[in-house]
Design a protein around this motif. Structure first.
Motif, PDB file in Angstrom:
ATOM      1  N   GLN A 133       0.844  -1.193   0.000  1.00  0.00           N
ATOM      2  CA  GLN A 133       0.000   0.000   0.000  1.00  0.00           C
ATOM      3  C   GLN A 133       0.880   1.244   0.000  1.00  0.00           C
ATOM      4  OE1 GLN A 133      -2.413  -0.430   3.473  1.00  0.00           O
ATOM      5  NE2 GLN A 133      -3.546  -2.176   2.647  1.00  0.00           N
ATOM      6  N   PRO A 134       0.439   2.329  -0.666  1.00  0.00           N
ATOM      7  CA  PRO A 134       1.242   3.557  -0.732  1.00  0.00           C
ATOM      8  C   PRO A 134       1.569   4.142   0.647  1.00  0.00           C
ATOM      9  CG  PRO A 134      -0.593   3.657  -2.295  1.00  0.00           C
ATOM     10  CD  PRO A 134      -0.767   2.419  -1.479  1.00  0.00           C
ATOM     11  N   ALA A 135       0.660   4.040   1.595  1.00  0.00           N
ATOM     12  CA  ALA A 135       0.914   4.577   2.940  1.00  0.00           C
ATOM     13  C   ALA A 135       2.058   3.819   3.611  1.00  0.00           C
ATOM     14  CB  ALA A 135      -0.349   4.501   3.793  1.00  0.00           C
ATOM     15  N   LYS A 136       2.094   2.514   3.415  1.00  0.00           N
ATOM     16  CA  LYS A 136       3.170   1.711   4.003  1.00  0.00           C
ATOM     17  C   LYS A 136       4.507   2.018   3.319  1.00  0.00           C
ATOM     18  CE  LYS A 136       0.353  -2.076   5.693  1.00  0.00           C
ATOM     19  NZ  LYS A 136       0.096  -3.515   5.638  1.00  0.00           N
ATOM     20  N   THR A 137       4.470   2.177   2.006  1.00  0.00           N
ATOM     21  CA  THR A 137       5.688   2.523   1.273  1.00  0.00           C
ATOM     22  C   THR A 137       6.236   3.852   1.762  1.00  0.00           C
ATOM     23  OG1 THR A 137       4.837   1.371  -0.674  1.00  0.00           O
ATOM     24  CG2 THR A 137       6.664   2.884  -1.022  1.00  0.00           C
ATOM     25  N   LYS A 138       5.338   4.808   1.969  1.00  0.00           N
ATOM     26  CA  LYS A 138       5.750   6.124   2.460  1.00  0.00           C
ATOM     27  C   LYS A 138       6.346   6.015   3.862  1.00  0.00           C
ATOM     28  CE  LYS A 138       4.084  10.762   3.344  1.00  0.00           C
ATOM     29  NZ  LYS A 138       2.931  11.631   3.510  1.00  0.00           N
ATOM     30  N   ALA A 195      21.678  12.233  20.978  1.00  0.00           N
ATOM     31  CA  ALA A 195      20.996  11.024  20.526  1.00  0.00           C
ATOM     32  C   ALA A 195      19.491  11.265  20.596  1.00  0.00           C
ATOM     33  CB  ALA A 195      21.382   9.832  21.396  1.00  0.00           C
ATOM     34  N   THR A 196      18.751  10.457  19.860  1.00  0.00           N
ATOM     35  CA  THR A 196      17.301  10.577  19.796  1.00  0.00           C
ATOM     36  C   THR A 196      16.681   9.215  20.029  1.00  0.00           C
ATOM     37  OG1 THR A 196      17.584  12.284  18.117  1.00  0.00           O
ATOM     38  CG2 THR A 196      15.410  11.345  18.320  1.00  0.00           C
ATOM     39  N   LEU A 197      15.549   9.180  20.699  1.00  0.00           N
ATOM     40  CA  LEU A 197      14.821   7.929  20.917  1.00  0.00           C
ATOM     41  C   LEU A 197      13.586   7.936  20.029  1.00  0.00           C
ATOM     42  CD1 LEU A 197      14.911   5.353  22.736  1.00  0.00           C
ATOM     43  CD2 LEU A 197      13.224   6.489  24.170  1.00  0.00           C
ATOM     44  N   LYS A 198      13.482   6.948  19.138  1.00  0.00           N
ATOM     45  CA  LYS A 198      12.363   6.859  18.199  1.00  0.00           C
ATOM     46  C   LYS A 198      11.735   5.484  18.271  1.00  0.00           C
ATOM     47  CE  LYS A 198      12.309  10.432  15.185  1.00  0.00           C
ATOM     48  NZ  LYS A 198      11.150  11.255  15.073  1.00  0.00           N
ATOM     49  N   VAL A 199      10.443   5.439  17.960  1.00  0.00           N
ATOM     50  CA  VAL A 199       9.721   4.173  17.877  1.00  0.00           C
ATOM     51  C   VAL A 199       9.208   4.041  16.448  1.00  0.00           C
ATOM     52  CG1 VAL A 199       7.768   2.826  18.720  1.00  0.00           C
ATOM     53  CG2 VAL A 199       9.049   4.277  20.300  1.00  0.00           C
ATOM     54  N   PHE A 200       9.525   2.922  15.814  1.00  0.00           N
ATOM     55  CA  PHE A 200       9.053   2.603  14.467  1.00  0.00           C
ATOM     56  C   PHE A 200       8.266   1.299  14.552  1.00  0.00           C
ATOM     57  CE2 PHE A 200      13.151   4.745  13.897  1.00  0.00           C
ATOM     58  CZ  PHE A 200      12.841   5.735  12.980  1.00  0.00           C
ATOM     59  N   LYS A 201       7.403   1.064  13.588  1.00  0.00           N
ATOM     60  CA  LYS A 201       6.800  -0.258  13.489  1.00  0.00           C
ATOM     61  C   LYS A 201       7.932  -1.222  13.152  1.00  0.00           C
ATOM     62  CE  LYS A 201       2.115  -0.412  12.576  1.00  0.00           C
ATOM     63  NZ  LYS A 201       1.106  -1.007  11.753  1.00  0.00           N
ATOM     64  N   ASN A 202       7.975  -2.340  13.846  1.00  0.00           N
ATOM     65  CA  ASN A 202       9.092  -3.273  13.672  1.00  0.00           C
ATOM     66  C   ASN A 202       9.278  -3.700  12.220  1.00  0.00           C
ATOM     67  OD1 ASN A 202       9.768  -3.166  16.356  1.00  0.00           O
ATOM     68  ND2 ASN A 202       8.671  -5.024  16.894  1.00  0.00           N
ATOM     69  N   ASN A 203       8.189  -4.028  11.537  1.00  0.00           N
ATOM     70  CA  ASN A 203       8.326  -4.499  10.164  1.00  0.00           C
ATOM     71  C   ASN A 203       8.844  -3.390   9.251  1.00  0.00           C
ATOM     72  OD1 ASN A 203       8.215  -6.672   8.398  1.00  0.00           O
ATOM     73  ND2 ASN A 203       6.267  -5.983   7.538  1.00  0.00           N
ATOM     74  N   PHE A 204       8.403  -2.154   9.461  1.00  0.00           N
ATOM     75  CA  PHE A 204       8.892  -1.029   8.658  1.00  0.00           C
ATOM     76  C   PHE A 204      10.387  -0.819   8.915  1.00  0.00           C
ATOM     77  CE2 PHE A 204       4.477   1.215   8.715  1.00  0.00           C
ATOM     78  CZ  PHE A 204       3.961   0.212   7.911  1.00  0.00           C
ATOM     79  N   ALA A 205      10.776  -0.905  10.166  1.00  0.00           N
ATOM     80  CA  ALA A 205      12.192  -0.731  10.504  1.00  0.00           C
ATOM     81  C   ALA A 205      13.036  -1.849   9.902  1.00  0.00           C
ATOM     82  CB  ALA A 205      12.377  -0.678  12.012  1.00  0.00           C
ATOM     83  N   LYS A 206      12.511  -3.082   9.924  1.00  0.00           N
ATOM     84  CA  LYS A 206      13.246  -4.211   9.330  1.00  0.00           C
ATOM     85  C   LYS A 206      13.469  -3.979   7.843  1.00  0.00           C
ATOM     86  CE  LYS A 206      11.512  -7.704  12.526  1.00  0.00           C
ATOM     87  NZ  LYS A 206      10.611  -8.858  12.675  1.00  0.00           N
ATOM     88  N   VAL A 207      12.423  -3.546   7.136  1.00  0.00           N
ATOM     89  CA  VAL A 207      12.544  -3.295   5.701  1.00  0.00           C
ATOM     90  C   VAL A 207      13.526  -2.148   5.452  1.00  0.00           C
ATOM     91  CG1 VAL A 207      11.306  -2.540   3.632  1.00  0.00           C
ATOM     92  CG2 VAL A 207      10.258  -4.211   5.163  1.00  0.00           C
ATOM     93  N   ALA A 208      13.419  -1.084   6.252  1.00  0.00           N
ATOM     94  CA  ALA A 208      14.317   0.066   6.083  1.00  0.00           C
ATOM     95  C   ALA A 208      15.773  -0.334   6.307  1.00  0.00           C
ATOM     96  CB  ALA A 208      13.918   1.191   7.036  1.00  0.00           C
ATOM     97  N   PHE A 209      16.046  -1.089   7.379  1.00  0.00           N
ATOM     98  CA  PHE A 209      17.416  -1.540   7.641  1.00  0.00           C
ATOM     99  C   PHE A 209      17.894  -2.471   6.525  1.00  0.00           C
ATOM    100  CE2 PHE A 209      16.842  -0.507  12.285  1.00  0.00           C
ATOM    101  CZ  PHE A 209      17.922   0.354  12.369  1.00  0.00           C
ATOM    102  N   ASP A 210      16.998  -3.333   6.039  1.00  0.00           N
ATOM    103  CA  ASP A 210      17.349  -4.247   4.962  1.00  0.00           C
ATOM    104  C   ASP A 210      17.742  -3.466   3.706  1.00  0.00           C
ATOM    105  OD1 ASP A 210      17.645  -6.899   3.973  1.00  0.00           O
ATOM    106  OD2 ASP A 210      15.738  -6.693   2.897  1.00  0.00           O
TER     107      ASP A 210
END
Length: 193
Positions: free
Chosen positions: A9-14, A54-69
């Motif tokens: 979905q475009p929202a997830k891609t964004k 430093a900064t503390l952030k919370v991401f959705k785990n799956n989004f963060a996994k894809v971004a790191f990948d």
């Protein structure tokens, strides 16, 4: 490895692109389980981390996994399980890690899971040991004080000598200069046969 859907979905891609952009600005990442912290505690932790750049952030785990990948940062999937916050560090990671471990003493519900420090994977024990090391700025200060100590002693000795000469006058300077030459003359004389 993150799970990728066939049709995203475009929202997830964004959201993934935003996560990738934010994560790409930092060199090191410290993963923590923040479950059980109050809003006040999280705010205080963020303030403490901000003092160490430093900064503390919370991401959705799956989004963060894809971004790191996509960023080619490997071995983060183990740390992105359950409620996870990421301490994002631009410079040295040991100071923010120390803040997290010190904060965990007062708030035992905070748990450091591990870290990626400049593309190297650190488990909990390794990041804890790393947090106890002095930072680059502290090491430079220690080195400068070690270098500065002998120079300061030499300057003090020279200053004391100058003050002694000023106190005793020019006659003392002449006698001080004559003494080393008088001692040097007999040693330089050739031995008689």
């Amino acid at each position: 490895m993150a799970i990728k859907a066939k049709k995203v979905q475009p929202a997830k891609t964004k959201a993934i692109e935003e996560a990738k952009q934010i994560l790409g600005e930092y060199k090191s990442y410290i993963f923590v389980d923040y479950r059980g912290l109050t809003v006040e505690q999280i705010t205080k932790l963020r303030d403490n981390l901000r003092e160490k750049d430093a900064t503390l952030k919370v991401f959705k785990n799956n989004f963060a996994k894809v971004a790191f990948d996509e960023m080619k940062v490997e071995n983060v999937a183990d740390y992105l399980t359950g409620p996870t916050a990421i301490a994002l560090v631009k410079d040295e990671a040991n100071e923010p890690a120390k803040v997290l471990f010190d904060f965990a003493k007062d708030a035992p519900t905070l748990a450091v899971k591990g870290a990626i420090v400049e593309n190297e994977v650190y488990d909990k024990a390794k990041i804890e040991a790393y947090s106890k090391l002095p930072g680059k700025k502290q090491l430079i200060a220690m080195l400068m004080s070690a270098i500065n100590g002998p120079a300061r002693k030499l300057a003090g000795t020279l200053q004391a000598y100058v003050e002694k000469l000023e106190k005793e006058g020019p006659a003392a300077a002449a006698s001080t200069e004559a003494t080393p030459q008088a001692e040097a003359t007999p040693a330089e004389a050739p031995a008689a046969e």
